[in-house]
Design an enzyme around this catalytic site. Structure first.
Site, mmCIF file in Angstrom:
data_model
loop_
_atom_site.group_PDB
_atom_site.id
_atom_site.type_symbol
_atom_site.label_atom_id
_atom_site.label_comp_id
_atom_site.label_asym_id
_atom_site.label_seq_id
_atom_site.Cartn_x
_atom_site.Cartn_y
_atom_site.Cartn_z
ATOM 1 N N HIS A 89 0.941 -1.026 -0.149
ATOM 2 C CA HIS A 89 0.183 -0.367 -0.617
ATOM 3 C C HIS A 89 0.783 1.080 -0.095
ATOM 4 O O HIS A 89 1.500 1.253 0.902
ATOM 5 C CB HIS A 89 -1.186 0.167 1.313
ATOM 6 C CG HIS A 89 -1.801 0.937 0.723
ATOM 7 N ND1 HIS A 89 -3.273 1.243 0.673
ATOM 8 C CD2 HIS A 89 -1.834 1.955 1.431
ATOM 9 C CE1 HIS A 89 -4.225 1.686 0.488
ATOM 10 N NE2 HIS A 89 -3.301 2.459 1.117
ATOM 11 N N ASP A 92 -14.777 2.991 6.260
ATOM 12 C CA ASP A 92 -14.020 4.107 6.565
ATOM 13 C C ASP A 92 -13.792 4.830 4.517
ATOM 14 O O ASP A 92 -13.052 5.967 4.581
ATOM 15 C CB ASP A 92 -12.128 2.681 5.258
ATOM 16 C CG ASP A 92 -11.478 3.734 4.812
ATOM 17 O OD1 ASP A 92 -10.149 4.880 5.813
ATOM 18 O OD2 ASP A 92 -10.700 3.395 4.110
ATOM 19 N N SER A 128 -6.611 4.142 9.074
ATOM 20 C CA SER A 128 -7.370 4.146 7.319
ATOM 21 C C SER A 128 -6.971 2.703 6.256
ATOM 22 O O SER A 128 -7.498 2.160 5.721
ATOM 23 C CB SER A 128 -7.365 5.150 7.041
ATOM 24 O OG SER A 128 -7.634 5.465 5.229
ATOM 25 N N LYS A 173 -7.522 -1.117 5.723
ATOM 26 C CA LYS A 173 -8.431 -1.975 4.633
ATOM 27 C C LYS A 173 -6.353 -2.943 3.990
ATOM 28 O O LYS A 173 -7.507 -4.236 3.789
ATOM 29 C CB LYS A 173 -7.810 -0.830 3.675
ATOM 30 C CG LYS A 173 -8.632 -0.072 3.451
ATOM 31 C CD LYS A 173 -8.459 0.742 2.094
ATOM 32 C CE LYS A 173 -7.598 2.400 2.495
ATOM 33 N NZ LYS A 173 -7.976 3.418 2.550
HETATM 34 N N1 URA Z 1 -4.657 6.577 1.632
HETATM 35 C C1 URA Z 1 -5.858 5.919 2.508
HETATM 36 O O1 URA Z 1 -6.113 4.985 2.008
HETATM 37 N N2 URA Z 1 -5.958 6.414 3.739
HETATM 38 C C2 URA Z 1 -6.221 7.713 3.864
HETATM 39 O O2 URA Z 1 -6.261 7.936 5.240
HETATM 40 C C3 URA Z 1 -5.497 8.564 3.631
HETATM 41 C C4 URA Z 1 -4.117 7.759 1.953
#
Ligand code: URA
Length: 476
Positions: free
Chosen positions: A118, A197, A219, A223
């Site tokens: 990510h 989210d 956040s 995920k």
């Molecule tokens: N990327 C994300 O998934 N969440 C955030 O809050 C900022 C960047």
């Protein structure tokens, strides 16, 4: 695809009602959820208090599903938290609440170490298009649920969808089948995965409450935890084009993500990488796909390739070490991946990935013949000879978005063909008139506006400047 998350614990009994600013009552469980009021929680946060998990769950569920917490109240709470800061315990609790709002994926039966990656978002950051096939070529499986670009940052789904025919809206069964067959899959995040989210992020985006380390960490990690992979590598951006400009703040974010991952039994390494200037040369969806294909058609070179290689090496080494403790260390994995890249194995994995998702895989042989192109191209000349002092990532990302490559609203359409090809990097010596960048636009007016904006974003001076490091720190 999903294992239903555990139900939240029952609210405690016999709690006292929290008076405004009475943090002791909020901290000390049990909390009588029936007596909680959003204004009290907002006031508690405004006054620097720590909010416990049940109160956070009550607030977020009340906003996302119950209608008992209004948008104004949720926004006020987020802003209070951004100004006063959230503790590690709050970040961990927030993550659990977000994960619990939806389904989680099961990846247990996929072959090889199952890994995920990510990025916190950047400009010219096509790393997923390189890391996914790199990891697959090394025998691991990458299941990546990605997002779209918003504001000045690009999104992997938009880039992939510039390949004719390619689909990112995959069913759970398709995700599993492609991951098993190719070793990697990049799909749109289902609305059933971490829906809270999605709702909170949309609100943060329009209330200037994105750049908080705990909010970003919860956040991102919610995920990743819902995505199911036990081994994760994060690319935490630092610099003018990132959500958190300073390396110290990005390192703090990285540490929070690693801690949350550990608390959820995930193995996480976070690289803090430079986002003061665009990572690659291409900013714009089809342009970025073409750049990645070109990079995979030879040995790894340049900043984008270096970050992709580093991310992939870390996550493959971690994944292998989980299966066999004597697995080769990072340096050996990096050497192996460099060889696979140079031999064309990684390029062939990209071809397989694009084909499996319905895309025209001939893009790997001849990107110019397959990808959409913009009708107007204009250079941005260096105003005089000198050394490139600044290549402003945010301004360049915003310029590309204004050309149509990005969106200012989550539901806006984008133009896959337009963007900016940046030729200059910080520290480069340039001659007067030499092109610092090239604009790819739909109209002459749009091109001229972009040329003017880029003339401001890229500066040339007399002083020698050292190129900044690509990786600032490795955490975890
Ligand atoms: N990327 C994300 O998934 N969440 C955030 O809050 C900022 C960047």
């Amino acid at each position: 695809m999903s294992d239903a998350p555990a139900e939240p614990a029952d609210p405690g009994e016999g709690a006292t009602r929290a008076a405004p600013g009475d943090l002791g009552a909020l901290r000390a469980a049990p909390v009588d959820l029936g007596a909680l009021r959003a204004p009290d929680l907002i006031a508690a946060k405004r006054d620097g208090g720590e909010i416990d998990e049940r109160a956070l769950r009550w607030l977020i569920e009340g906003y996302t599903t119950g209608g008992t917490v209004s948008e104004a109240q949720m926004a006020a709470f987020l802003m209070a938290g951004l100004c006063r800061g959230f503790s590690d315990a709050e970040a961990a609790a927030l993550t659990r609440v977000l994960v619990g709002s939806g389904e989680t994926m099961s990846v247990a039966h996929l072959p090889g170490p199952v890994v995920d990656k990510h990025s916190t978002g950047g400009v010219a950051d096509g790393t997923t298009l390189l890391v996914a096939p790199l990891v697959a070529a090394a025998g691991a499986t990458l299941v990546k649920l990605s997002g779209r670009g918003l504001g000045h940052t690009g999104g992997t789904l938009d880039k992939l969808e510039s390949v004719p025919g390619l689909r990112t809206a995959l069913t759970p069964d398709e995700v599993q089948a492609i991951a098993a067959e190719v070793g990697c899959v990049v799909a749109a995040q289902s609305s059933r995965l971490v829906p809270a989210d999605g709702a909170l992020y949309a609100l943060r985006d329009v209330t200037a409450t994105v750049p908080d380390p705990a909010l970003i960490a919860s956040s991102v990690m919610s995920k990743k935890i819902a995505g199911g992979a036990p081994t994760l590598v994060l690319d935490v951006k630092a610099g003018a084009g990132a959500f958190l400009p300073s390396v110290a703040a990005a390192r703090d974010l990285a540490q929070r993500c690693v801690a949350i991952g550990r608390a959820h039994d995930r193995q996480v390494t976070a690289l803090v990488t430079d986002m003061d200037q665009p990572l690659g040369g291409a900013v714009g969806n089809a342009l970025e796909v073409a750049e990645c294909v070109a990079l995979l058609s030879g040995p790894p070179r340049g900043r984008l390739a270096a970050v992709a290689l580093e991310l992939a090496s870390h996550v493959v080494a971690m994944g292998r070490a989980q299966a066999e403790p004597d697995a080769p260390a990072i340096a050996a994995v990096r050497a192996e991946l460099t060889r696979r890249w140079a031999d064309g194995e990684v390029r062939e994995r990209l071809r397989a990935l694009l084909a499996a998702q319905g895309g025209d895989a001939a893009v790997v042989d001849d990107p110019a013949a397959v990808l959409p192109t913009a009708p107007v191209r204009r250079p941005v000349p260096a105003p005089h000879a000198g050394v490139v002092q600044r290549v402003g990532a945010r301004a360049i990302g915003e310029t590309a978005a204004r050309l149509g490559a990005g969106r200012v609203r989550a539901d806006a359409a984008i133009d896959p063909a337009v963007g900016v090809q940046v030729h200059a990097a910080v520290g480069d010596a340039v001659r007067a008139g030499e092109p610092l960048a090239e604009v790819h636009a739909r109209t002459e007016d749009a091109a001229q506006a972009a040329v003017a904006a880029l003339g401001e974003a890229i500066t040339v001076g007399a002083e020698a400047v050292e190129a900044p490091p690509v990786v600032h720190a490795v955490v975890g």
